[in-house]
Design a protein around this motif. Sequence first.
Motif, PDB file in Angstrom:
ATOM      1  N   TYR A 377     -26.884  28.809 -36.999  1.00  0.00           N
ATOM      2  CA  TYR A 377     -27.912  29.084 -37.997  1.00  0.00           C
ATOM      3  C   TYR A 377     -27.772  30.482 -38.619  1.00  0.00           C
ATOM      4  N   SER A 378     -27.034  31.357 -37.974  1.00  0.00           N
ATOM      5  CA  SER A 378     -27.065  32.770 -38.372  1.00  0.00           C
ATOM      6  C   SER A 378     -26.447  33.024 -39.746  1.00  0.00           C
ATOM      7  N   SER A 379     -25.472  32.206 -40.160  1.00  0.00           N
ATOM      8  CA  SER A 379     -24.742  32.518 -41.387  1.00  0.00           C
ATOM      9  C   SER A 379     -25.616  32.415 -42.630  1.00  0.00           C
ATOM     10  N   ASN A 380     -26.636  31.597 -42.596  1.00  0.00           N
ATOM     11  CA  ASN A 380     -27.446  31.395 -43.795  1.00  0.00           C
ATOM     12  C   ASN A 380     -28.336  32.588 -44.105  1.00  0.00           C
ATOM     13  N   ALA A 381     -28.461  33.523 -43.172  1.00  0.00           N
ATOM     14  CA  ALA A 381     -29.277  34.705 -43.445  1.00  0.00           C
ATOM     15  C   ALA A 381     -28.456  35.839 -44.032  1.00  0.00           C
ATOM     16  N   LEU A 382     -27.137  35.691 -44.078  1.00  0.00           N
ATOM     17  CA  LEU A 382     -26.302  36.737 -44.645  1.00  0.00           C
ATOM     18  C   LEU A 382     -26.090  36.489 -46.128  1.00  0.00           C
ATOM     19  N   PRO A 383     -26.086  37.535 -46.936  1.00  0.00           N
ATOM     20  CA  PRO A 383     -25.808  37.359 -48.363  1.00  0.00           C
ATOM     21  C   PRO A 383     -24.434  36.730 -48.577  1.00  0.00           C
ATOM     22  N   GLY A 384     -24.303  35.986 -49.652  1.00  0.00           N
ATOM     23  CA  GLY A 384     -23.037  35.346 -49.944  1.00  0.00           C
ATOM     24  C   GLY A 384     -21.897  36.329 -50.078  1.00  0.00           C
ATOM     25  N   ILE A 385     -22.186  37.529 -50.573  1.00  0.00           N
ATOM     26  CA  ILE A 385     -21.126  38.513 -50.750  1.00  0.00           C
ATOM     27  C   ILE A 385     -20.579  38.983 -49.400  1.00  0.00           C
ATOM     28  N   VAL A 386     -21.419  39.035 -48.354  1.00  0.00           N
ATOM     29  CA  VAL A 386     -20.941  39.432 -47.032  1.00  0.00           C
ATOM     30  C   VAL A 386     -19.994  38.380 -46.480  1.00  0.00           C
ATOM     31  N   ILE A 387     -20.372  37.116 -46.600  1.00  0.00           N
ATOM     32  CA  ILE A 387     -19.502  36.036 -46.130  1.00  0.00           C
ATOM     33  C   ILE A 387     -18.204  36.027 -46.924  1.00  0.00           C
ATOM     34  N   ALA A 388     -18.310  36.201 -48.243  1.00  0.00           N
ATOM     35  CA  ALA A 388     -17.108  36.189 -49.077  1.00  0.00           C
ATOM     36  C   ALA A 388     -16.176  37.343 -48.723  1.00  0.00           C
ATOM     37  N   LEU A 389     -16.720  38.543 -48.549  1.00  0.00           N
ATOM     38  CA  LEU A 389     -15.884  39.693 -48.212  1.00  0.00           C
ATOM     39  C   LEU A 389     -15.258  39.550 -46.829  1.00  0.00           C
ATOM     40  N   SER A 390     -15.981  38.933 -45.905  1.00  0.00           N
ATOM     41  CA  SER A 390     -15.385  38.715 -44.583  1.00  0.00           C
ATOM     42  C   SER A 390     -14.198  37.766 -44.675  1.00  0.00           C
ATOM     43  N   LEU A 391     -14.310  36.730 -45.518  1.00  0.00           N
ATOM     44  CA  LEU A 391     -13.197  35.798 -45.672  1.00  0.00           C
ATOM     45  C   LEU A 391     -12.039  36.441 -46.432  1.00  0.00           C
ATOM     46  N   VAL A 392     -12.345  37.300 -47.398  1.00  0.00           N
ATOM     47  CA  VAL A 392     -11.284  38.051 -48.074  1.00  0.00           C
ATOM     48  C   VAL A 392     -10.550  38.938 -47.065  1.00  0.00           C
ATOM     49  N   PHE A 393     -11.311  39.576 -46.203  1.00  0.00           N
ATOM     50  CA  PHE A 393     -10.747  40.466 -45.188  1.00  0.00           C
ATOM     51  C   PHE A 393      -9.775  39.724 -44.278  1.00  0.00           C
ATOM     52  N   PHE A 394     -10.212  38.559 -43.758  1.00  0.00           N
ATOM     53  CA  PHE A 394      -9.370  37.822 -42.819  1.00  0.00           C
ATOM     54  C   PHE A 394      -8.260  37.060 -43.532  1.00  0.00           C
ATOM     55  N   ALA A 395      -8.549  36.502 -44.717  1.00  0.00           N
ATOM     56  CA  ALA A 395      -7.526  35.727 -45.426  1.00  0.00           C
ATOM     57  C   ALA A 395      -6.399  36.624 -45.918  1.00  0.00           C
ATOM     58  N   ALA A 396      -6.743  37.829 -46.392  1.00  0.00           N
ATOM     59  CA  ALA A 396      -5.709  38.732 -46.894  1.00  0.00           C
ATOM     60  C   ALA A 396      -4.790  39.207 -45.777  1.00  0.00           C
ATOM     61  N   ARG A 397      -5.328  39.306 -44.553  1.00  0.00           N
ATOM     62  CA  ARG A 397      -4.523  39.808 -43.447  1.00  0.00           C
ATOM     63  C   ARG A 397      -3.843  38.698 -42.650  1.00  0.00           C
ATOM     64  N   TYR A 398      -4.559  37.576 -42.490  1.00  0.00           N
ATOM     65  CA  TYR A 398      -4.036  36.543 -41.594  1.00  0.00           C
ATOM     66  C   TYR A 398      -3.921  35.167 -42.254  1.00  0.00           C
ATOM     67  N   GLY A 399      -4.554  34.993 -43.407  1.00  0.00           N
ATOM     68  CA  GLY A 399      -4.594  33.667 -44.004  1.00  0.00           C
ATOM     69  C   GLY A 399      -3.397  33.315 -44.851  1.00  0.00           C
ATOM     70  N   GLY A 400      -2.708  34.311 -45.363  1.00  0.00           N
ATOM     71  CA  GLY A 400      -1.526  34.046 -46.172  1.00  0.00           C
ATOM     72  C   GLY A 400      -1.818  33.207 -47.394  1.00  0.00           C
TER      73      GLY A 400
END
Length: 538
Positions: A377-400
């Motif tokens: 349930y926790s993810s829905n309380a975070l702003p979309g930009i936080v989730i997006a930046l976290s995925l940018v962070f991990f995808a740029a380093r490990y997602g290829g």
Amino acid sequence: MTARVARTPRARAPRLPLLLAAPALVTGAAVLLPLVYLVLRAGAPGSEAWGVLAPRATLELVARTMLLVLSVVAAAAAVAVPLAWLVARTDLPGRRAWAVAGALPLVIPSYVAALALLGALGPRGLLQGALEGPLGVERLPEIYGFPGAVLALTLSTYPYVFLLVLAALRTLDPALEDAARVLGESRWGAFRRVTLPALRPSLAAGSLLVALYALSDFGAVSLMQYPALTRAVYLQYQALFDRDSAAVLGLVLVALTALVLLLESRARSGSRFHRSAAGGARPPARIPLGGWRWPALGFCTLVTGLFLALPVGVLCYWAARVVPLGQPVEIAWRAAANSLLAALLAAVVAVVAVLPVAILSRRHPRLWTRALERVSYSSNALPGIVIALSLVFFAARYGGPLYQTLALLVFAYVVRFLPEALAAISAALQNVNPRLEDAARGLGRRPLGVLLSVTGPLIRPGLLAGAALVFLSAMKELPATLLLRPIGFETLATEIWEATSFAAYSDAAPEALLLIAVSAPFVYALAARRAWEVGAPG
């Protein structure tokens, strides 16, 4: 008489199925990615980023945010529960139309709702212009701040409670209410002491979604200039370019989410209310409104007029202004197709991903399965930009190759709106008697067979509700789409944002109306399909 059902001892709980545990853990790990990102960004508790937590300023932000959340939850419940009861249980004329109209505000993004309300009810809005000539009204009272934020967020969120309570009312076995009436309870007494407690799981689930939405929203609070915690996070990210301090404020949001989840868990704990058979109970009799028919119609008209007709009317007015100005009206069909594709994929993936979590937490209650549900349930309380930046962070380093692909965008939608599917499916599971599943296992069915032949058909309304809620939310999601969309992949949300960022409201109105039109059939399927009505006429 109360609706409390005595819990008799059950047989030994079935062994935890690995078929559910493995995918549930994968889902939990995906949801934890934004939290891991926040912790990495915030750094150690002694770092300079934690200086943003000045005691007085932070306490004021938290207090204002919680006041907003509680007010929106109360307002949404006050609107949704009477509307759902009128549609599901009475002889209200045009029940199907009212069901669709009551749910349709769900497709209006909060930032569009805030713009429309400001355009209509603002100090120099359309209402003031209409009153200036005959009454000489030069300026209406301000709706900026707390009142405007509550009104805009209630508009965007009350359908969550309405749809879940409506589904619960349509599937609730009327035998308990009949027994209460036989024992001398009045109709109001039966509703207060039997029906309302039986609606507690769905009401708690809907209120949880409203609370999480209000915690994470930025568009409405920003346009209404209300100092909420989410707005502070965005200011840190976008204005000050300070991601470390913003991550600290994001962790405060996570802490508030934990508090909301604790309150919801306590509200939902206690008795279980199950049907005795799979769809075998007769539909409840329609309650004649009699002399209350006109007040009931007035209430429904007021709700749909304020929360649907008013914002749609403002959008139509802005769109119509394009023609006298000689501008061409361009319809963003490609953006609509892109929005449909991404939202449909997110809806399907979210339901598949969350089903193991819901089943484990409801049918195999252990400390770690309950914790997994709370984490989801926790993810829905975070702003979309936080989730997006976290995925940018991990995808740029490990997602290829995943970076800036449709798959990553859909993944962001699933993480962002997973709680909406979880709330709907969990509420449906809580209304299914687990003894039916025990009986199927006793007859030799394997766990997968029980899921497909017994549990699945019984929770189908919840599955459809969860998929529809994710779809409708993904259609209007903006921050994650802006950061994660593939190059050239425009959606209706991004088209609306680009127009409103330049104050070109007449240009944004056609896309906003198209967003509503494209989403309306899914709201109809969610609110008025006969499959939802469990045999109820009309």
